[in-house]
Design an enzyme around this catalytic site. Structure first.
Site, mmCIF file in Angstrom:
data_model
loop_
_atom_site.group_PDB
_atom_site.id
_atom_site.type_symbol
_atom_site.label_atom_id
_atom_site.label_comp_id
_atom_site.label_asym_id
_atom_site.label_seq_id
_atom_site.Cartn_x
_atom_site.Cartn_y
_atom_site.Cartn_z
ATOM 1 N N LYS A 38 0.821 -1.194 0.000
ATOM 2 C CA LYS A 38 0.000 0.000 0.000
ATOM 3 C C LYS A 38 0.870 1.264 0.000
ATOM 4 O O LYS A 38 0.408 2.351 -0.337
ATOM 5 C CB LYS A 38 -0.876 0.041 1.280
ATOM 6 C CG LYS A 38 -1.795 -1.133 1.427
ATOM 7 C CD LYS A 38 -2.418 -1.088 2.842
ATOM 8 C CE LYS A 38 -3.184 -2.342 3.149
ATOM 9 N NZ LYS A 38 -3.623 -2.391 4.557
ATOM 10 N N GLY A 39 2.126 1.117 0.399
ATOM 11 C CA GLY A 39 2.980 2.263 0.716
ATOM 12 C C GLY A 39 3.208 3.264 -0.398
ATOM 13 O O GLY A 39 3.345 4.457 -0.139
ATOM 14 N N GLU A 94 8.135 2.240 -5.913
ATOM 15 C CA GLU A 94 8.242 1.772 -4.531
ATOM 16 C C GLU A 94 8.182 2.958 -3.577
ATOM 17 O O GLU A 94 8.564 4.072 -3.942
ATOM 18 C CB GLU A 94 9.590 1.049 -4.343
ATOM 19 C CG GLU A 94 9.490 -0.455 -4.317
ATOM 20 C CD GLU A 94 8.815 -0.998 -3.056
ATOM 21 O OE1 GLU A 94 8.036 -0.283 -2.393
ATOM 22 O OE2 GLU A 94 9.076 -2.158 -2.728
ATOM 23 N N ASP A 95 7.718 2.711 -2.367
ATOM 24 C CA ASP A 95 7.734 3.764 -1.356
ATOM 25 C C ASP A 95 9.139 3.965 -0.796
ATOM 26 O O ASP A 95 9.626 5.074 -0.682
ATOM 27 C CB ASP A 95 6.727 3.475 -0.224
ATOM 28 C CG ASP A 95 6.860 2.071 0.368
ATOM 29 O OD1 ASP A 95 7.680 1.264 -0.125
ATOM 30 O OD2 ASP A 95 6.141 1.772 1.331
ATOM 31 N N ASP A 98 14.802 -0.496 1.469
ATOM 32 C CA ASP A 98 15.443 -0.632 2.773
ATOM 33 C C ASP A 98 16.512 -1.726 2.665
ATOM 34 O O ASP A 98 17.593 -1.477 2.141
ATOM 35 C CB ASP A 98 14.324 -0.941 3.778
ATOM 36 C CG ASP A 98 14.788 -1.028 5.207
ATOM 37 O OD1 ASP A 98 15.814 -0.433 5.547
ATOM 38 O OD2 ASP A 98 14.112 -1.704 6.012
ATOM 39 N N LYS A 126 17.010 4.036 1.707
ATOM 40 C CA LYS A 126 17.872 3.926 2.904
ATOM 41 C C LYS A 126 19.063 3.066 2.507
ATOM 42 O O LYS A 126 19.123 1.883 2.811
ATOM 43 C CB LYS A 126 17.104 3.239 4.039
ATOM 44 C CG LYS A 126 16.091 4.097 4.738
ATOM 45 C CD LYS A 126 15.745 3.546 6.123
ATOM 46 C CE LYS A 126 14.437 2.800 6.102
ATOM 47 N NZ LYS A 126 13.924 2.434 7.444
ATOM 48 N N PHE A 147 13.316 4.957 10.960
ATOM 49 C CA PHE A 147 12.026 4.392 10.549
ATOM 50 C C PHE A 147 11.064 5.547 10.326
ATOM 51 O O PHE A 147 10.748 6.302 11.238
ATOM 52 C CB PHE A 147 11.473 3.405 11.584
ATOM 53 C CG PHE A 147 10.355 2.604 11.010
ATOM 54 C CD1 PHE A 147 10.619 1.464 10.263
ATOM 55 C CD2 PHE A 147 9.033 3.032 11.150
ATOM 56 C CE1 PHE A 147 9.577 0.740 9.672
ATOM 57 C CE2 PHE A 147 7.997 2.317 10.559
ATOM 58 C CZ PHE A 147 8.274 1.174 9.824
ATOM 59 N N ASP A 154 3.704 3.390 6.590
ATOM 60 C CA ASP A 154 3.016 3.113 7.854
ATOM 61 C C ASP A 154 3.924 2.572 8.943
ATOM 62 O O ASP A 154 5.021 2.082 8.681
ATOM 63 C CB ASP A 154 1.922 2.076 7.623
ATOM 64 C CG ASP A 154 2.516 0.689 7.365
ATOM 65 O OD1 ASP A 154 3.354 0.565 6.452
ATOM 66 O OD2 ASP A 154 2.175 -0.260 8.095
ATOM 67 N N ARG A 160 -0.283 6.478 7.617
ATOM 68 C CA ARG A 160 -0.147 6.574 6.150
ATOM 69 C C ARG A 160 -0.665 7.911 5.631
ATOM 70 O O ARG A 160 -0.198 8.427 4.631
ATOM 71 C CB ARG A 160 -0.946 5.463 5.461
ATOM 72 C CG ARG A 160 -0.360 4.080 5.639
ATOM 73 C CD ARG A 160 -1.006 3.134 4.636
ATOM 74 N NE ARG A 160 -0.822 1.742 4.995
ATOM 75 C CZ ARG A 160 0.245 1.004 4.683
ATOM 76 N NH1 ARG A 160 1.230 1.541 4.001
ATOM 77 N NH2 ARG A 160 0.325 -0.254 5.053
#
Ligand code: IMP
Ligand code: MG
Length: 169
Positions: A38-39, A94-95, A98, A126, A147, A154, A160
């Site tokens: 969902k990001g 992509e959000d 990582d 990141k 984070f 989220d 969100r």
């Protein structure tokens, strides 16, 4: 408490810039943008509204996180039909990248459908957290090992809807 890291204005300005860069690259060739749920949904909406070229929109859903810990194991929860990918220019949205496990999985999954080209575009990166050797082709912002939440991201499904990117304190 949430501490603001990147404002809505900064985000939207950078997204507009990126949409122009992408348009310069693809011109009037059709591009299939895949939004990872969902990001990346806020990022995808903003980018697509600004994108001047011929765009299609698809969705994929994967999961690997629970709370603020990556499980490292990536699962596909919503798949995509091969006919929408084969021989097309594809961009995965992509959000955040990582550890890189999600991206590696997504890249493999979409590559197997033989797109004409495939690029990865991420809102946040990141870099210092990477566990696998994979990079996005474009990223809006590089951030430290924090984070973050908001603008689609989220913490246990919360935050969100924040219009900016922040750090949970
Ligand atoms: P990776 O597989 O470790 O690269 O994780 C990628 C996914 O983990 C992202 O698409 C996010 O959904 C989630 N994630 C990683 N870092 C953060 C963060 O700082 N905030 C919220 N979600 C995150
Ligand atoms: Mg994600």
């Amino acid at each position: 408490m949430i501490k603001k890291l990147i404002s809505e204005k900064e985000i939207n300005t950078r997204i507009k810039e990126l949409s122009n860069e992408l348009y310069t690259e693809y011109g009037n060739e059709e591009v299939v943008f895949i939004c990872t749920l969902k990001g990346a949904v806020f990022f995808a909406c903003e980018l697509l509204k600004k994108y001047k070229g011929d765009a299609r929109l698809e969705f994929l859903r994967v999961s690997s996180y629970s709370g603020d810990k990556s499980s490292g194991k990536v699962e596909l929860n919503l798949s995509i039909s091969e006919k929408n990918i084969k021989d097309k220019h594809v961009i995965i949205l992509e959000d955040i990248v990582d550890t890189g496990h999600t991206l590696k999985f997504l890249k493999g999954y979409i590559s197997d459908m033989k797109p004409k080209s495939l690029k990865i575009v991420t809102l946040l990166d990141k870099k210092e957290r990477r566990e696998v050797d994979i990079e996005a082709d474009y990223s809006c912002f590089e951030i430290e090992d924090l984070f973050v939440v908001g603008y689609g991201l989220d913490y246990d499904q919360k935050y969100r809807n924040l219009p900016y990117i922040g750090v949970v304190k």
